[in-house]
Design a protein around this motif. Structure first.
Motif, PDB file in Angstrom:
ATOM      1  N   GLY A 251       0.825  -1.198   0.000  1.00 41.87           N
ATOM      2  CA  GLY A 251       0.000   0.000   0.000  1.00 41.87           C
ATOM      3  C   GLY A 251       0.865   1.256   0.000  1.00 41.87           C
ATOM      4  O   GLY A 251       0.582   2.224  -0.727  1.00 41.87           O
ATOM      5  N   ILE A 252       1.922   1.245   0.798  1.00 39.06           N
ATOM      6  CA  ILE A 252       2.852   2.380   0.831  1.00 39.06           C
ATOM      7  C   ILE A 252       3.565   2.516  -0.506  1.00 39.06           C
ATOM      8  O   ILE A 252       3.791   3.630  -0.996  1.00 39.06           O
ATOM      9  N   TYR A 253       3.930   1.384  -1.128  1.00 34.49           N
ATOM     10  CA  TYR A 253       4.554   1.433  -2.453  1.00 34.49           C
ATOM     11  C   TYR A 253       3.657   2.168  -3.454  1.00 34.49           C
ATOM     12  O   TYR A 253       4.129   3.004  -4.232  1.00 34.49           O
ATOM     13  N   ILE A 254       2.374   1.831  -3.445  1.00 35.51           N
ATOM     14  CA  ILE A 254       1.437   2.471  -4.374  1.00 35.51           C
ATOM     15  C   ILE A 254       1.356   3.971  -4.107  1.00 35.51           C
ATOM     16  O   ILE A 254       1.403   4.795  -5.036  1.00 35.51           O
ATOM     17  N   LEU A 255       1.259   4.339  -2.840  1.00 39.17           N
ATOM     18  CA  LEU A 255       1.182   5.752  -2.466  1.00 39.17           C
ATOM     19  C   LEU A 255       2.454   6.493  -2.882  1.00 39.17           C
ATOM     20  O   LEU A 255       2.383   7.583  -3.463  1.00 39.17           O
TER      21      LEU A 255
ATOM     22  N   ILE B 144      15.214   5.189  -4.005  1.00 41.08           N
ATOM     23  CA  ILE B 144      15.549   4.326  -2.866  1.00 41.08           C
ATOM     24  C   ILE B 144      14.626   4.530  -1.668  1.00 41.08           C
ATOM     25  O   ILE B 144      14.681   3.735  -0.721  1.00 41.08           O
ATOM     26  N   VAL B 145      13.783   5.550  -1.698  1.00 45.95           N
ATOM     27  CA  VAL B 145      12.839   5.737  -0.589  1.00 45.95           C
ATOM     28  C   VAL B 145      11.999   4.481  -0.349  1.00 45.95           C
ATOM     29  O   VAL B 145      11.826   4.054   0.809  1.00 45.95           O
ATOM     30  N   PRO B 146      11.469   3.823  -1.405  1.00 48.56           N
ATOM     31  CA  PRO B 146      10.715   2.581  -1.147  1.00 48.56           C
ATOM     32  C   PRO B 146      11.565   1.511  -0.479  1.00 48.56           C
ATOM     33  O   PRO B 146      11.052   0.724   0.324  1.00 48.56           O
ATOM     34  N   ARG B 147      12.877   1.462  -0.776  1.00 49.91           N
ATOM     35  CA  ARG B 147      13.751   0.491  -0.125  1.00 49.91           C
ATOM     36  C   ARG B 147      13.921   0.810   1.356  1.00 49.91           C
ATOM     37  O   ARG B 147      13.977  -0.088   2.192  1.00 49.91           O
ATOM     38  N   ILE B 148      14.020   2.093   1.667  1.00 49.51           N
ATOM     39  CA  ILE B 148      14.136   2.486   3.077  1.00 49.51           C
ATOM     40  C   ILE B 148      12.857   2.095   3.827  1.00 49.51           C
ATOM     41  O   ILE B 148      12.910   1.558   4.944  1.00 49.51           O
ATOM     42  N   VAL B 149      11.715   2.359   3.205  1.00 48.88           N
ATOM     43  CA  VAL B 149      10.431   1.970   3.803  1.00 48.88           C
ATOM     44  C   VAL B 149      10.382   0.458   4.007  1.00 48.88           C
ATOM     45  O   VAL B 149       9.959  -0.031   5.059  1.00 48.88           O
ATOM     46  N   ALA B 150      10.821  -0.278   2.977  1.00 45.83           N
ATOM     47  CA  ALA B 150      10.846  -1.736   3.092  1.00 45.83           C
ATOM     48  C   ALA B 150      11.728  -2.171   4.249  1.00 45.83           C
ATOM     49  O   ALA B 150      11.384  -3.098   4.996  1.00 45.83           O
ATOM     50  N   GLY B 151      12.862  -1.486   4.427  1.00 41.75           N
ATOM     51  CA  GLY B 151      13.750  -1.805   5.542  1.00 41.75           C
ATOM     52  C   GLY B 151      13.055  -1.650   6.884  1.00 41.75           C
ATOM     53  O   GLY B 151      13.230  -2.482   7.784  1.00 41.75           O
ATOM     54  N   PHE B 152      12.254  -0.606   7.014  1.00 39.42           N
ATOM     55  CA  PHE B 152      11.499  -0.397   8.256  1.00 39.42           C
ATOM     56  C   PHE B 152      10.481  -1.523   8.475  1.00 39.42           C
ATOM     57  O   PHE B 152      10.336  -2.030   9.590  1.00 39.42           O
ATOM     58  N   ILE B 153       9.781  -1.912   7.412  1.00 34.96           N
ATOM     59  CA  ILE B 153       8.768  -2.963   7.547  1.00 34.96           C
ATOM     60  C   ILE B 153       9.421  -4.315   7.845  1.00 34.96           C
ATOM     61  O   ILE B 153       8.937  -5.076   8.690  1.00 34.96           O
ATOM     62  N   PHE B 154      10.528  -4.620   7.174  1.00 36.56           N
ATOM     63  CA  PHE B 154      11.242  -5.872   7.455  1.00 36.56           C
ATOM     64  C   PHE B 154      11.722  -5.887   8.909  1.00 36.56           C
ATOM     65  O   PHE B 154      11.680  -6.916   9.584  1.00 36.56           O
TER      66      PHE B 154
ATOM     67  N   GLY C  83       4.510   5.638  -5.225  1.00 30.44           N
ATOM     68  CA  GLY C  83       4.553   5.699  -6.682  1.00 30.44           C
ATOM     69  C   GLY C  83       3.730   6.856  -7.226  1.00 30.44           C
ATOM     70  O   GLY C  83       4.171   7.573  -8.132  1.00 30.44           O
ATOM     71  N   LEU C  84       2.545   7.050  -6.649  1.00 30.30           N
ATOM     72  CA  LEU C  84       1.688   8.150  -7.085  1.00 30.30           C
ATOM     73  C   LEU C  84       2.321   9.501  -6.750  1.00 30.30           C
ATOM     74  O   LEU C  84       2.289  10.437  -7.569  1.00 30.30           O
ATOM     75  N   LEU C  85       2.890   9.607  -5.560  1.00 35.77           N
ATOM     76  CA  LEU C  85       3.545  10.855  -5.162  1.00 35.77           C
ATOM     77  C   LEU C  85       4.751  11.148  -6.044  1.00 35.77           C
ATOM     78  O   LEU C  85       5.009  12.306  -6.402  1.00 35.77           O
ATOM     79  N   ARG C  86       5.478  10.088  -6.419  1.00 30.81           N
ATOM     80  CA  ARG C  86       6.647  10.272  -7.280  1.00 30.81           C
ATOM     81  C   ARG C  86       6.237  10.757  -8.666  1.00 30.81           C
ATOM     82  O   ARG C  86       6.875  11.639  -9.246  1.00 30.81           O
ATOM     83  N   LEU C  87       5.160  10.197  -9.197  1.00 36.36           N
ATOM     84  CA  LEU C  87       4.660  10.637 -10.501  1.00 36.36           C
ATOM     85  C   LEU C  87       4.239  12.099 -10.458  1.00 36.36           C
ATOM     86  O   LEU C  87       4.519  12.866 -11.397  1.00 36.36           O
ATOM     87  N   LEU C  88       3.587  12.499  -9.374  1.00 34.68           N
ATOM     88  CA  LEU C  88       3.163  13.886  -9.217  1.00 34.68           C
ATOM     89  C   LEU C  88       4.367  14.816  -9.123  1.00 34.68           C
ATOM     90  O   LEU C  88       4.394  15.875  -9.767  1.00 34.68           O
ATOM     91  N   LEU C  89       5.363  14.408  -8.364  1.00 35.56           N
ATOM     92  CA  LEU C  89       6.550  15.244  -8.187  1.00 35.56           C
ATOM     93  C   LEU C  89       7.299  15.419  -9.505  1.00 35.56           C
ATOM     94  O   LEU C  89       7.737  16.533  -9.844  1.00 35.56           O
ATOM     95  N   VAL C  90       7.434  14.330 -10.266  1.00 37.11           N
ATOM     96  CA  VAL C  90       8.142  14.410 -11.552  1.00 37.11           C
ATOM     97  C   VAL C  90       7.367  15.262 -12.547  1.00 37.11           C
ATOM     98  O   VAL C  90       7.971  15.980 -13.364  1.00 37.11           O
ATOM     99  N   LYS C  91       6.038  15.200 -12.463  1.00 36.66           N
ATOM    100  CA  LYS C  91       5.231  16.027 -13.350  1.00 36.66           C
ATOM    101  C   LYS C  91       5.392  17.504 -13.028  1.00 36.66           C
ATOM    102  O   LYS C  91       5.451  18.357 -13.927  1.00 36.66           O
ATOM    103  N   LEU C  92       5.484  17.814 -11.733  1.00 36.61           N
ATOM    104  CA  LEU C  92       5.663  19.206 -11.313  1.00 36.61           C
ATOM    105  C   LEU C  92       7.089  19.678 -11.526  1.00 36.61           C
ATOM    106  O   LEU C  92       7.333  20.856 -11.841  1.00 36.61           O
ATOM    107  N   TYR C  93       8.058  18.764 -11.356  1.00 37.14           N
ATOM    108  CA  TYR C  93       9.474  19.105 -11.485  1.00 37.14           C
ATOM    109  C   TYR C  93      10.140  18.092 -12.422  1.00 37.14           C
ATOM    110  O   TYR C  93      10.713  17.097 -11.965  1.00 37.14           O
ATOM    111  N   PRO C  94      10.058  18.306 -13.724  1.00 36.92           N
ATOM    112  CA  PRO C  94      10.598  17.337 -14.694  1.00 36.92           C
ATOM    113  C   PRO C  94      12.083  17.041 -14.511  1.00 36.92           C
ATOM    114  O   PRO C  94      12.550  15.974 -14.923  1.00 36.92           O
TER     115      PRO C  94
END
Length: 219
Positions: free
Chosen positions: A17-21, A177-187, A23-34
């Motif tokens: 669920g966090i991965y999906i969130l 790498i933010v998703p990897r850091i999040v994964a590290g917390f969950i693991f 991913g959406l935030l990353r798409l928004l950020l890249v759209k705002l800041y190419p």
């Protein structure tokens, strides 16, 4: 379903669920800041491996990598005596792996490192007295929160080399790498809550298996 299985299932659902969130935030950020686009950073080695040798890719990514990385990064979270020994044994194996010539067949490389890990673990269990190490483990356990934070961040940072040959850090790489850091917390969470490294290895393996299976099916 046991309590530990429920914690595992909920944590896995939370992770994706966090991965999906993210991913959406990353798409928004890249759209705002190419300029933060990540198109320059691709996991080319992984993609080439999936195309050339999917069996090797599956074994390395779904089985070997989760085991060795959890030994390196999660064993100090409220460690048992075995965890402490495995932590001491895992890092020399990881370092030794970097010195094995690249032309050595991957199966022999993995088998050799597994034997070395088993030998170091056995030696460690013989040399490190559980009673004498009890105070050290207690001290480490009392610092579990900063260890949890630090190892989760380090876990994410080591994956930068999936995208670049030499370590560097910029905004696009940080976003990757933010998703990897999040994964590290969950693991780490599942290791602490279920009190056994096997749970974090299993979650790490499933975390890798789902996207890799999708990529393999796409090929």
């Amino acid at each position: 379903m046991t309590a530990k299985t429920k914690i595992f299932t909920r944590s896995l659902v939370l992770l994706f669920g966090i991965y999906i969130l993210l991913g959406l935030l990353r798409l928004l950020l890249v759209k705002l800041y190419p300029q933060f686009s990540e198109t320059d950073y691709q996991q080319s080695q992984l993609q080439n491996l999936l195309q050339s040798n999917p069996l090797r890719a599956g074994i390395m990514i779904i089985l070997v990598a989760p085991a060795i990385e959890e030994l390196m990064f999660r064993t100090l979270l409220k460690p048992s005596h075995t965890d402490l020994v495995l932590f001491i044994a895992a890092w020399p194996v990881f370092i030794a792996a970097t010195y094995i010539p690249p032309d050595v067949h991957w199966f022999f490389k993995v088998s050799f490192l597994a034997v070395v890990l088993a030998c170091l673990t056995y030696i460690g269990t013989q040399l490190i007295n559980p009673f004498k190490a009890r105070h050290l483990r207690s001290k480490i356990s009392s610092w579990y929160l900063p260890i949890w934070i630090l190892t989760s961040i380090l876990f994410g940072l080591v994956h930068i080399t999936n995208y670049v040959e030499t370590f560097t850090l910029n905004v696009p790489l940080f976003l990757l790498i933010v998703p990897r850091i999040v994964a590290g917390f969950i693991f780490g969470y599942i290791k602490i809550k279920n009190k056994h490294l096997g749970w974090s290895i299993a979650m790490h393996s499933m975390n890798n298996a789902i996207p890799i299976s999708m990529l393999l099916l796409a090929h």
